[in-house]
Design a protein around this motif. Structure first.
Motif, PDB file in Angstrom:
ATOM      1  N   GLU A 205       0.591  -1.151  -0.582  1.00  0.00           N
ATOM      2  CA  GLU A 205      -0.214   0.023  -0.074  1.00  0.00           C
ATOM      3  C   GLU A 205       0.375   1.074  -0.397  1.00  0.00           C
ATOM      4  O   GLU A 205       0.500   2.492  -0.387  1.00  0.00           O
ATOM      5  CB  GLU A 205      -0.828   0.472   1.422  1.00  0.00           C
ATOM      6  CG  GLU A 205      -1.478  -0.983   0.866  1.00  0.00           C
ATOM      7  CD  GLU A 205      -1.956  -2.252   1.577  1.00  0.00           C
ATOM      8  OE1 GLU A 205      -0.592  -2.649   2.265  1.00  0.00           O
ATOM      9  OE2 GLU A 205      -2.620  -3.691   0.758  1.00  0.00           O
ATOM     10  N   LEU A 206       2.136   1.387   0.588  1.00  0.00           N
ATOM     11  CA  LEU A 206       2.864   2.327   0.623  1.00  0.00           C
ATOM     12  C   LEU A 206       3.805   2.424  -0.229  1.00  0.00           C
ATOM     13  O   LEU A 206       3.612   3.753  -1.220  1.00  0.00           O
ATOM     14  CB  LEU A 206       4.077   1.903   1.508  1.00  0.00           C
ATOM     15  CG  LEU A 206       3.392   2.854   3.359  1.00  0.00           C
ATOM     16  CD1 LEU A 206       4.406   1.774   4.386  1.00  0.00           C
ATOM     17  CD2 LEU A 206       3.515   3.939   3.580  1.00  0.00           C
ATOM     18  N   LEU A 207       3.570   1.284  -0.889  1.00  0.00           N
ATOM     19  CA  LEU A 207       4.142   1.650  -2.009  1.00  0.00           C
ATOM     20  C   LEU A 207       3.867   1.991  -3.606  1.00  0.00           C
ATOM     21  O   LEU A 207       4.280   3.085  -4.324  1.00  0.00           O
ATOM     22  CB  LEU A 207       5.094   0.302  -3.370  1.00  0.00           C
ATOM     23  CG  LEU A 207       5.667   0.137  -4.295  1.00  0.00           C
ATOM     24  CD1 LEU A 207       7.341   0.776  -4.223  1.00  0.00           C
ATOM     25  CD2 LEU A 207       5.987  -2.118  -4.161  1.00  0.00           C
ATOM     26  N   VAL A 208       2.698   1.936  -3.966  1.00  0.00           N
ATOM     27  CA  VAL A 208       1.594   1.799  -4.594  1.00  0.00           C
ATOM     28  C   VAL A 208       1.521   3.484  -4.448  1.00  0.00           C
ATOM     29  O   VAL A 208       1.292   4.900  -5.219  1.00  0.00           O
ATOM     30  CB  VAL A 208       0.371   1.022  -4.829  1.00  0.00           C
ATOM     31  CG1 VAL A 208      -0.084   2.043  -5.945  1.00  0.00           C
ATOM     32  CG2 VAL A 208       0.372  -0.006  -4.396  1.00  0.00           C
ATOM     33  N   SER A 209       0.442   4.117  -2.596  1.00  0.00           N
ATOM     34  CA  SER A 209       0.167   5.020  -3.054  1.00  0.00           C
ATOM     35  C   SER A 209       1.333   6.628  -3.531  1.00  0.00           C
ATOM     36  O   SER A 209       1.275   7.473  -2.912  1.00  0.00           O
ATOM     37  CB  SER A 209      -0.594   5.150  -1.591  1.00  0.00           C
ATOM     38  OG  SER A 209       0.093   5.231  -0.619  1.00  0.00           O
ATOM     39  N   SER A 210       3.086   5.778  -3.029  1.00  0.00           N
ATOM     40  CA  SER A 210       4.135   6.742  -3.388  1.00  0.00           C
ATOM     41  C   SER A 210       3.737   6.500  -4.599  1.00  0.00           C
ATOM     42  O   SER A 210       4.426   8.083  -5.200  1.00  0.00           O
ATOM     43  CB  SER A 210       4.882   5.846  -2.712  1.00  0.00           C
ATOM     44  OG  SER A 210       4.936   5.701  -1.262  1.00  0.00           O
ATOM     45  N   PHE A 211       3.589   6.089  -5.304  1.00  0.00           N
ATOM     46  CA  PHE A 211       4.447   5.487  -6.417  1.00  0.00           C
ATOM     47  C   PHE A 211       3.333   6.541  -7.996  1.00  0.00           C
ATOM     48  O   PHE A 211       3.611   7.542  -8.163  1.00  0.00           O
ATOM     49  CB  PHE A 211       4.495   4.649  -7.335  1.00  0.00           C
ATOM     50  CG  PHE A 211       4.849   4.316  -8.850  1.00  0.00           C
ATOM     51  CD1 PHE A 211       3.888   3.527  -9.609  1.00  0.00           C
ATOM     52  CD2 PHE A 211       5.900   4.948  -9.195  1.00  0.00           C
ATOM     53  CE1 PHE A 211       4.239   3.701 -10.622  1.00  0.00           C
ATOM     54  CE2 PHE A 211       6.297   5.001 -10.642  1.00  0.00           C
ATOM     55  CZ  PHE A 211       5.295   4.660 -11.255  1.00  0.00           C
ATOM     56  N   ASP A 212       2.397   6.309  -7.011  1.00  0.00           N
ATOM     57  CA  ASP A 212       0.803   6.596  -8.467  1.00  0.00           C
ATOM     58  C   ASP A 212      -0.398   6.584  -7.469  1.00  0.00           C
ATOM     59  O   ASP A 212      -1.197   5.909  -7.367  1.00  0.00           O
ATOM     60  CB  ASP A 212       0.805   5.746  -8.898  1.00  0.00           C
ATOM     61  CG  ASP A 212       0.352   5.839 -10.310  1.00  0.00           C
ATOM     62  OD1 ASP A 212      -0.155   5.388 -11.520  1.00  0.00           O
ATOM     63  OD2 ASP A 212      -0.669   7.507 -10.496  1.00  0.00           O
ATOM     64  N   PRO A 213      -0.699   7.596  -6.154  1.00  0.00           N
ATOM     65  CA  PRO A 213      -1.901   7.665  -5.962  1.00  0.00           C
ATOM     66  C   PRO A 213      -2.659   7.429  -6.330  1.00  0.00           C
ATOM     67  O   PRO A 213      -3.496   7.102  -5.940  1.00  0.00           O
ATOM     68  CB  PRO A 213      -1.730   9.425  -5.098  1.00  0.00           C
ATOM     69  CG  PRO A 213      -0.675  10.043  -5.742  1.00  0.00           C
ATOM     70  CD  PRO A 213       0.176   9.134  -6.754  1.00  0.00           C
ATOM     71  N   SER A 214      -3.436   8.362  -7.839  1.00  0.00           N
ATOM     72  CA  SER A 214      -4.637   8.673  -8.475  1.00  0.00           C
ATOM     73  C   SER A 214      -5.248   6.740  -8.804  1.00  0.00           C
ATOM     74  O   SER A 214      -5.759   6.278  -8.841  1.00  0.00           O
ATOM     75  CB  SER A 214      -4.904   8.676  -9.169  1.00  0.00           C
ATOM     76  OG  SER A 214      -3.703   9.472 -10.201  1.00  0.00           O
ATOM     77  N   PHE A 215      -3.690   5.993  -9.241  1.00  0.00           N
ATOM     78  CA  PHE A 215      -3.853   4.824  -9.541  1.00  0.00           C
ATOM     79  C   PHE A 215      -4.364   3.993  -8.417  1.00  0.00           C
ATOM     80  O   PHE A 215      -5.373   3.168  -8.145  1.00  0.00           O
ATOM     81  CB  PHE A 215      -2.807   4.036 -10.054  1.00  0.00           C
ATOM     82  CG  PHE A 215      -2.941   2.925 -10.410  1.00  0.00           C
ATOM     83  CD1 PHE A 215      -2.170   2.053  -9.114  1.00  0.00           C
ATOM     84  CD2 PHE A 215      -4.227   2.086 -11.322  1.00  0.00           C
ATOM     85  CE1 PHE A 215      -2.555  -0.163  -9.542  1.00  0.00           C
ATOM     86  CE2 PHE A 215      -3.642   0.857 -11.562  1.00  0.00           C
ATOM     87  CZ  PHE A 215      -2.669  -0.067 -10.478  1.00  0.00           C
ATOM     88  N   ALA A 216      -3.750   4.426  -7.057  1.00  0.00           N
ATOM     89  CA  ALA A 216      -4.121   3.697  -6.093  1.00  0.00           C
ATOM     90  C   ALA A 216      -5.332   4.033  -5.325  1.00  0.00           C
ATOM     91  O   ALA A 216      -6.591   3.225  -4.956  1.00  0.00           O
ATOM     92  CB  ALA A 216      -2.987   4.255  -4.987  1.00  0.00           C
ATOM     93  N   ARG A 217      -5.696   5.210  -5.166  1.00  0.00           N
ATOM     94  CA  ARG A 217      -6.985   5.187  -4.946  1.00  0.00           C
ATOM     95  C   ARG A 217      -8.133   4.383  -6.218  1.00  0.00           C
ATOM     96  O   ARG A 217      -8.882   3.697  -6.243  1.00  0.00           O
ATOM     97  CB  ARG A 217      -7.434   6.941  -5.605  1.00  0.00           C
ATOM     98  CG  ARG A 217      -7.653   7.543  -4.050  1.00  0.00           C
ATOM     99  CD  ARG A 217      -7.616   9.031  -4.303  1.00  0.00           C
ATOM    100  NE  ARG A 217      -6.393   9.844  -4.374  1.00  0.00           N
ATOM    101  CZ  ARG A 217      -6.533  10.253  -2.757  1.00  0.00           C
ATOM    102  NH1 ARG A 217      -6.524  10.414  -2.189  1.00  0.00           N
ATOM    103  NH2 ARG A 217      -5.570  11.161  -2.562  1.00  0.00           N
ATOM    104  N   SER A 218      -7.618   4.642  -7.276  1.00  0.00           N
ATOM    105  CA  SER A 218      -8.688   3.942  -8.027  1.00  0.00           C
ATOM    106  C   SER A 218      -8.491   2.286  -7.846  1.00  0.00           C
ATOM    107  O   SER A 218      -9.835   1.218  -8.261  1.00  0.00           O
ATOM    108  CB  SER A 218      -8.083   3.924  -9.524  1.00  0.00           C
ATOM    109  OG  SER A 218      -7.249   3.955  -9.802  1.00  0.00           O
ATOM    110  N   ILE A 219      -7.845   1.466  -7.238  1.00  0.00           N
ATOM    111  CA  ILE A 219      -7.306  -0.208  -6.831  1.00  0.00           C
ATOM    112  C   ILE A 219      -8.275   0.134  -5.288  1.00  0.00           C
ATOM    113  O   ILE A 219      -7.978  -1.072  -4.142  1.00  0.00           O
ATOM    114  CB  ILE A 219      -6.490  -0.961  -6.949  1.00  0.00           C
ATOM    115  CG1 ILE A 219      -5.451  -0.251  -6.055  1.00  0.00           C
ATOM    116  CG2 ILE A 219      -6.512  -0.512  -8.121  1.00  0.00           C
ATOM    117  CD1 ILE A 219      -4.014  -0.774  -6.942  1.00  0.00           C
ATOM    118  N   ARG A 220      -9.046   1.053  -4.440  1.00  0.00           N
ATOM    119  CA  ARG A 220      -9.426   1.528  -3.770  1.00  0.00           C
ATOM    120  C   ARG A 220      -8.491   1.144  -2.203  1.00  0.00           C
ATOM    121  O   ARG A 220      -8.783   0.075  -1.600  1.00  0.00           O
ATOM    122  CB  ARG A 220     -10.173   0.148  -3.530  1.00  0.00           C
ATOM    123  CG  ARG A 220     -11.765  -0.108  -4.535  1.00  0.00           C
ATOM    124  CD  ARG A 220     -12.426   1.251  -3.910  1.00  0.00           C
ATOM    125  NE  ARG A 220     -12.696   1.556  -2.645  1.00  0.00           N
ATOM    126  CZ  ARG A 220     -13.849   0.822  -2.252  1.00  0.00           C
ATOM    127  NH1 ARG A 220     -14.572   0.035  -3.368  1.00  0.00           N
ATOM    128  NH2 ARG A 220     -14.365   1.758  -1.479  1.00  0.00           N
TER     129      ARG A 220
END
Lengths: 494, 261
Positions: A205-220
């Motif tokens: 979760e830390l990795l994705v939200s650091s790299f691409d927050p809007s993609f992270a949001r899109s996968i909830r």
């Protein structure tokens, strides 16, 4: 986490080298007249860890190194370094308040006070940014300096109190690892463990939200919760590092190890590892130097150790270091020089319809407009690279099969590119030469094949010169096999 | 389909009277559309028409002022997991310490839930998706060392790895080379053959005619939605592109200023 290619030999070597250098400093430096026992004895005393204060100090340095390394890594990749700086300075009034609560140095009260101050500071920053025209960097700067100023005033007040002088509060500015006791180490270890487990549990979760927050949001993925949780953890990490490193310099311990790791790695889990290692080395180095200097403040020495390690990485890091980049650039320039020389040789031979086996060095010098000496150096360089041989007395140069192949390839690239520019891109024929001079060295084989196909396997360049084909290049390797047959540029010279 | 029946789960996307405002300025007005499954659909309109905004509001990234959106028959974020979103090749930090395979693996994270680690099966899926976009030779490369078209393909592979039923793509063809464009279209056709529904915000009108089964003409309001050839009439395109709705824009500005003062 991917463990393929775990610890490539180079990485292994680097860690050994860095560790050795990190401790070499300690052995070689002289601290001067402050040391009345010999350096060797000091080092032995350090290494044997007889001194209980030293053991606590070292434990603190290690925990701090790991914690700051980990949190710093995420700060750097999330581009929050300035925020870390602000929090680390904003905690000072909280530290002072923690002391004033009970009029004694109570670690828990100080911890709570500092955390509260840090969090209040951050809330103020976000409120300022949201409700006024002020941008985030302005708000950060104001809170950093403002809170720090208030903290200094409070610390000054504390010093003037009757209990103030002995309170040990002055250590909080620049850090004193020797002041760490069992209580402090316990709290540090606890927070360290919590941070480690949080990062382990929420790694992806830390990795994705650091790299691409809007993609992270899109996968909830709950990006906002993660951000706030991370900030809270950061505040704790800063606060427990205060006593060892000091308020002024703790942000350096967050950023420098992570920045060093950034230069040394291309994947997240390696960056975390490197940052922890550099952090630990800096922490231990700082404790060691302050110990040598008879309890000088630890903070500056930790930061200096970290800075030295960073400088080493800056210069010597395998891919991103300055030495590596310089080396790459240099080898590229040398390759281009060699290829240009090969091309010149080819041109001379072509002019003589490949009747001669080689070229004289003088003719080569004349064609390139260079001095004889410079040309001789180039020829020797070609010989060294296995692309040509010099006759004895160094009067003539003969291309080896490898050299011939490379020369033909370059000429082919050049002439194909010229043809492409004139046919497909409508360049005038007298404009294409300079462009081709650059491009010829970097065209990959796939692109060249595409060019050939697109141009319908044309056999002449815009100036009428023949374009070597792949068969020509392949056969020049066999030309020397048949005796007495000179190497020709082309299988079927016209 | 009468409104008394329960909304069908087979309809991937249904939008009713959607109004979206972006920083107090209305961007989309009263959008009504039902997307049939298994089609490749292009969203066409001029700049500022709200195409990206529509996609983002379906994903729940932008709040809705009025109306509703149903994904697979349910409102809210219930079935959001069945929707993959490929945003514009945005401001990603290309120096981030991840390689190509890491990025594609992120597409699997949505299915894992908290506290779970990716398994061998996830790696296989990620690898297969890399093969579909022909990026397997680059799997170990840090993402900064890629061309624009290659970067786009990596993000496409990430979306494929999510194994969703509805794909929303925001200008996937912007700034890519011809070879990448051809391979993306090939991929989209393969997805459609698998029964997936794909919505693509597209910027180029001529190619839209060749690429898509159906077109949605958008300019703050839904001009029309239907089979591609039927959409390519003069009046429809004039309504979409010609004469931007100036009165509407000015009123929108006035509303925004009203909110700010």
């Amino acid at each position: 986490m991917n463990h393929r290619g775990l610890l490539k030999p180079l990485n292994n070597l680097w860690s050994l080298v860095l560790f050795w250098i990190g401790t070499w400093q300690a052995r070689a430096d002289r601290i001067g007249e402050m040391v009345d026992i010999s350096l060797k004895d000091q080092f032995i005393r350090f290494a044997s860890m007889e001194d209980p204060a030293l053991r606590f100090a070292l434990a603190g340095g290690v925990i701090l190194g790991i914690l700051c390394g980990m949190m710093g890594t995420f700060l750097v990749v999330r581009k929050l370094s300035l925020v870390g700086d602000t929090i680390s300075h904003a905690v000072l009034p909280g530290v002072a308040a923690g002391f004033l609560w009970n009029m004694e140095k109570d670690p828990l009260a100080i911890l709570i006070g500092a955390t509260l101050a840090g969090l209040i500071g951050m809330v103020l920053v976000s409120q300022l940014t949201r409700h006024t025209r002020l941008k985030e960097d302005t708000a950060l700067g104001m809170i950093l300096a403002g809170f720090f100023g208030v903290g200094i005033c409070l610390m000054g007040m504390i010093q003037r109190l009757p209990t103030g002088n002995k309170s040990g509060m002055d250590k909080f500015l620049f850090g004193q690892a020797a002041a760490l006791g069992w209580e402090e180490i316990q709290i540090m270890a606890l927070v360290g463990l919590i941070a480690l487990s949080m990062i382990y549990l929420f790694y992806k979760e830390l990795l994705v939200s650091s790299f691409d927050p809007s993609f992270a949001r899109s996968i909830r993925i709950p990006v906002d919760w993660i951000h706030h949780g991370f900030m809270l953890l950061l505040a704790f990490a800063i606060v427990i590092s205060l006593e060892a490193v000091g308020v002024v310099l703790v942000s350096a311990m967050l950023i420098i190890p992570a920045a060093t790791a950034f230069l040394l790695s291309d994947r997240m889990h390696w960056m975390l590892l490197w940052a922890c290692m550099v952090g630990v080395m800096a922490g231990v180095g700082g404790v060691f130097f302050s110990f040598l200097g008879q309890k000088l403040p630890t903070g500056p020495f930790m930061v200096l150790s970290a800075a030295v390690l960073f400088a080493l990485a800056l210069f010597f890091a395998p891919r991103h270091g300055m030495l590596a980049r310089w080396w790459l650039r240099r080898s590229r320039t040398l390759r281009i020089q060699r290829e240009n020389a090969l091309k010149a040789v080819f041109h001379i031979m072509e002019k003589e319809a490949f009747t001669k086996e080689g070229v004289t060095v003088i003719a080569l010098a004349r064609s390139k407009g260079q001095t004889l000496k410079a040309t001789e150096m180039t020829c020797r360089e070609l010989e060294r690279a296995g692309l040509a041989t010099l006759s004895h007395e160094e009067k003539a140069l003969y291309l080896t099969p490898d050299g011939m192949r490379r020369a033909q390839t370059i000429v082919r690239n050049h002439r194909l590119w010229e043809r492409y520019l004139t046919d497909a891109a409508n360049y005038a024929p007298d404009h294409v030469h300079d462009d081709a001079e650059e491009i010829e060295h970097i065209l990959g084989e796939d692109t060249v094949r595409m060019l050939e196909r697109q141009l319908n396997f044309v056999d002449r360049d815009p100036h009428g010169k023949p374009i070597p084909t792949i068969q020509d290049i392949a056969s020049s390797g066999q030309a020397q096999a048949s005796k007495g047959q000179g190497m020709s540029g082309y299988r079927n010279p016209s | 389909m009468s409104s008394e029946r329960k909304p069908s789960e087979s309809i991937p996307l249904e939008i009713h009277d959607l109004t979206v405002a972006y920083q107090s300025k209305p961007v989309l007005y009263g959008i009504d559309v039902t997307i049939p499954p298994g089609k490749l659909i292009g969203i066409i309109g001029p700049n500022g028409a709200g195409k990206s905004t529509l996609i983002k509001s379906i994903m729940g990234l932008i709040p809705i002022e009025a109306g509703w959106i149903r994904l697979f028959g349910e409102p809210g974020k219930r079935h959001l997991k069945r929707v993959a979103y490929v945003p514009q090749r945005e401001s990603v930090d290309w120096d981030f310490p991840v390689n190509v395979l890491d990025v594609v693996m992120m597409g699997r994270y949505g299915r894992l839930g908290l506290f779970r680690r990716p398994k061998a099966h996830d790696r296989e899926v990620a690898w297969a998706c890399l093969e579909k976009v022909r990026m397997t030779p680059y799997a170990d490369r840090q993402i900064a060392n890629l061309s624009g078209g290659q970067q786009q393909r990596v993000f496409l592979a990430r979306a494929l790895a999510q194994e969703c039923d509805l794909y929303l793509m925001d200008e996937p063809f912007a700034g890519v080379d011809a070879a990448t464009e051809a391979s993306i279209i090939e991929l989209l056709h393969a997805l459609r053959a698998d029964g997936k529904t794909i919505l693509v915000v597209h910027h180029d009108l001529p190619t839209a005619r060749n690429y898509f089964d159906m077109l949605m003409l958008l300019n703050m309001r839904l001009i029309d939605f239907g089979p591609t050839e039927a959409m390519f009439t003069y009046e429809k395109l004039q309504k979409t592109y010609g004469g931007r709705l100036t009165i509407l824009s000015e009123v929108a500005d006035a509303v925004r200023q009203n909110h700010e003062s």
